[in-house]
Write a protein that holds these residues in place. Structure first.
Motif, PDB file in Angstrom:
ATOM      1  N   VAL A  73       0.862  -1.187   0.000  1.00  0.00           N
ATOM      2  CA  VAL A  73       0.000   0.000   0.000  1.00  0.00           C
ATOM      3  C   VAL A  73       0.894   1.232   0.000  1.00  0.00           C
ATOM      4  CG1 VAL A  73      -1.752   1.288   1.281  1.00  0.00           C
ATOM      5  CG2 VAL A  73      -1.837  -1.214   1.224  1.00  0.00           C
ATOM      6  N   LEU A  74       0.669   2.127  -0.954  1.00  0.00           N
ATOM      7  CA  LEU A  74       1.433   3.376  -1.002  1.00  0.00           C
ATOM      8  C   LEU A  74       0.727   4.437  -0.170  1.00  0.00           C
ATOM      9  CD1 LEU A  74       2.421   3.549  -4.772  1.00  0.00           C
ATOM     10  CD2 LEU A  74       3.853   2.899  -2.829  1.00  0.00           C
ATOM     11  N   PRO A  75       1.495   5.288   0.495  1.00  0.00           N
ATOM     12  CA  PRO A  75       0.889   6.367   1.294  1.00  0.00           C
ATOM     13  C   PRO A  75       0.202   7.398   0.402  1.00  0.00           C
ATOM     14  CG  PRO A  75       3.238   6.127   1.786  1.00  0.00           C
ATOM     15  CD  PRO A  75       2.952   5.282   0.604  1.00  0.00           C
ATOM     16  N   GLU A  76      -0.740   8.096   0.993  1.00  0.00           N
ATOM     17  CA  GLU A  76      -1.320   9.257   0.325  1.00  0.00           C
ATOM     18  C   GLU A  76      -0.390  10.430   0.582  1.00  0.00           C
ATOM     19  OE1 GLU A  76      -5.384  10.095   1.277  1.00  0.00           O
ATOM     20  OE2 GLU A  76      -5.931   7.976   1.195  1.00  0.00           O
ATOM     21  N   TYR A  77      -0.285  11.314  -0.384  1.00  0.00           N
ATOM     22  CA  TYR A  77       0.532  12.511  -0.201  1.00  0.00           C
ATOM     23  C   TYR A  77      -0.288  13.473   0.644  1.00  0.00           C
ATOM     24  CZ  TYR A  77       4.710  15.022  -1.658  1.00  0.00           C
ATOM     25  OH  TYR A  77       5.937  15.613  -1.684  1.00  0.00           O
ATOM     26  N   PRO A  78       0.121  13.806   1.863  1.00  0.00           N
ATOM     27  CA  PRO A  78      -0.672  14.697   2.718  1.00  0.00           C
ATOM     28  C   PRO A  78      -0.848  16.075   2.061  1.00  0.00           C
ATOM     29  CG  PRO A  78       1.074  13.638   3.972  1.00  0.00           C
ATOM     30  CD  PRO A  78       1.337  13.339   2.530  1.00  0.00           C
ATOM     31  N   ASP A  79      -2.082  16.582   2.068  1.00  0.00           N
ATOM     32  CA  ASP A  79      -2.367  17.881   1.461  1.00  0.00           C
ATOM     33  C   ASP A  79      -1.478  18.985   2.025  1.00  0.00           C
ATOM     34  OD1 ASP A  79      -4.320  16.904  -0.242  1.00  0.00           O
ATOM     35  OD2 ASP A  79      -5.959  17.320   1.158  1.00  0.00           O
ATOM     36  N   ALA A  80      -1.320  19.008   3.346  1.00  0.00           N
ATOM     37  CA  ALA A  80      -0.519  20.064   3.972  1.00  0.00           C
ATOM     38  C   ALA A  80       0.927  20.003   3.492  1.00  0.00           C
ATOM     39  CB  ALA A  80      -0.584  19.950   5.492  1.00  0.00           C
ATOM     40  N   ALA A  81       1.481  18.804   3.368  1.00  0.00           N
ATOM     41  CA  ALA A  81       2.863  18.650   2.898  1.00  0.00           C
ATOM     42  C   ALA A  81       2.973  19.059   1.432  1.00  0.00           C
ATOM     43  CB  ALA A  81       3.336  17.214   3.088  1.00  0.00           C
ATOM     44  N   PHE A  82       1.975  18.717   0.644  1.00  0.00           N
ATOM     45  CA  PHE A  82       1.984  19.091  -0.773  1.00  0.00           C
ATOM     46  C   PHE A  82       1.942  20.611  -0.922  1.00  0.00           C
ATOM     47  CE2 PHE A  82      -0.175  20.108  -4.767  1.00  0.00           C
ATOM     48  CZ  PHE A  82       0.668  19.481  -5.669  1.00  0.00           C
ATOM     49  N   LYS A  83       1.075  21.250  -0.159  1.00  0.00           N
ATOM     50  CA  LYS A  83       0.956  22.713  -0.237  1.00  0.00           C
ATOM     51  C   LYS A  83       2.262  23.395   0.156  1.00  0.00           C
ATOM     52  CE  LYS A  83      -4.001  22.812   0.417  1.00  0.00           C
ATOM     53  NZ  LYS A  83      -5.100  22.993   1.353  1.00  0.00           N
ATOM     54  N   ARG A  84       3.004  22.798   1.089  1.00  0.00           N
ATOM     55  CA  ARG A  84       4.283  23.371   1.515  1.00  0.00           C
ATOM     56  C   ARG A  84       5.437  22.872   0.641  1.00  0.00           C
ATOM     57  NH1 ARG A  84       1.939  22.582   6.921  1.00  0.00           N
ATOM     58  NH2 ARG A  84       2.922  20.545   6.959  1.00  0.00           N
ATOM     59  N   ARG A  85       5.108  22.054  -0.379  1.00  0.00           N
ATOM     60  CA  ARG A  85       6.096  21.520  -1.329  1.00  0.00           C
ATOM     61  C   ARG A  85       7.148  20.647  -0.634  1.00  0.00           C
ATOM     62  NH1 ARG A  85       4.531  21.945  -6.227  1.00  0.00           N
ATOM     63  NH2 ARG A  85       6.619  21.955  -7.073  1.00  0.00           N
ATOM     64  N   GLN A  86       6.715  19.938   0.415  1.00  0.00           N
ATOM     65  CA  GLN A  86       7.634  19.060   1.140  1.00  0.00           C
ATOM     66  C   GLN A  86       7.725  17.722   0.415  1.00  0.00           C
ATOM     67  OE1 GLN A  86       5.617  19.346   4.901  1.00  0.00           O
ATOM     68  NE2 GLN A  86       7.252  20.636   5.706  1.00  0.00           N
ATOM     69  N   GLN A  87       8.929  17.247   0.262  1.00  0.00           N
ATOM     70  CA  GLN A  87       9.148  15.963  -0.376  1.00  0.00           C
ATOM     71  C   GLN A  87      10.382  15.313   0.234  1.00  0.00           C
ATOM     72  OE1 GLN A  87       9.580  16.562  -4.613  1.00  0.00           O
ATOM     73  NE2 GLN A  87      10.753  18.416  -4.363  1.00  0.00           N
ATOM     74  N   GLY A  88      10.545  14.038  -0.015  1.00  0.00           N
ATOM     75  CA  GLY A  88      11.714  13.348   0.511  1.00  0.00           C
ATOM     76  C   GLY A  88      11.463  11.889   0.800  1.00  0.00           C
ATOM     77  N   ARG A  89      12.423  11.301   1.481  1.00  0.00           N
ATOM     78  CA  ARG A  89      12.432   9.868   1.785  1.00  0.00           C
ATOM     79  C   ARG A  89      11.970   9.655   3.217  1.00  0.00           C
ATOM     80  NH1 ARG A  89      16.926   5.444   0.884  1.00  0.00           N
ATOM     81  NH2 ARG A  89      16.887   6.342  -1.179  1.00  0.00           N
ATOM     82  N   VAL A  90      11.099   8.669   3.413  1.00  0.00           N
ATOM     83  CA  VAL A  90      10.668   8.287   4.756  1.00  0.00           C
ATOM     84  C   VAL A  90      10.905   6.784   4.911  1.00  0.00           C
ATOM     85  CG1 VAL A  90       8.750   8.138   6.390  1.00  0.00           C
ATOM     86  CG2 VAL A  90       8.892  10.090   4.828  1.00  0.00           C
TER      87      VAL A  90
END
Length: 136
Positions: free
Chosen positions: A47-64
């Motif tokens: 199962v792939l995670p959903e991209y959190p709206d708040a993180a998308f709006k802040r243009r946050q990306q990376g490895r978890v």
């Protein structure tokens, strides 16, 4: 996934160093066997995670990176992101839904009732969309 996306994920992976793990991710009391190298053969459901709206709006990306504690029946008992942040909760939620082969995919019983593995999720914003992939 397409070639350029995989290349982009690789670049992000190289740029994101992981700080030391938190003690909440310590599964040693369960005495798990490590199966990270066997994940590709052992996964039944991913199962792939959903991209959190708040993180998308802040243009946050990376490895978890998420450590998972897997029971003999193949279900995930616990999932713990090794670093905290806006993408961690989404990654943990997805990791808890993964399913592995019974007995961790081994023909013979292995060393104990639990296995431990690491799942790596890559969150990338590309062409105005949030995309998530995994590295297995």
């Amino acid at each position: 996934m397409t070639g350029p996306f995989i290349a982009l994920l690789s670049l992000i992976g190289m740029a994101c160093a992981s700080p030391p793990e938190t003690t909440a991710c310590d599964f040693s009391s369960f005495k798990p066997v490590s199966i990270s190298e066997f994940i590709p053969k052992a996964v039944v459901k991913k199962v792939l995670p959903e991209y959190p709206d708040a993180a998308f709006k802040r243009r946050q990306q990376g490895r978890v990176t998420v450590k998972v504690l897997i029971k003999l029946d193949g279900t995930v008992e616990k999932a713990c992101a090794t670093v905290r942040g806006p993408l961690a909760a989404s990654a943990e939620k997805a990791a808890k839904q993964w399913l592995f082969k019974r007995n961790f995919g081994f023909d013979q019983p292995r060393y104990g009732e639990y296995a431990e593995a690491r799942l790596v999720f890559l969150f990338v914003i590309r062409n105005g969309r949030g995309e998530v992939g995994t590295v297995l």
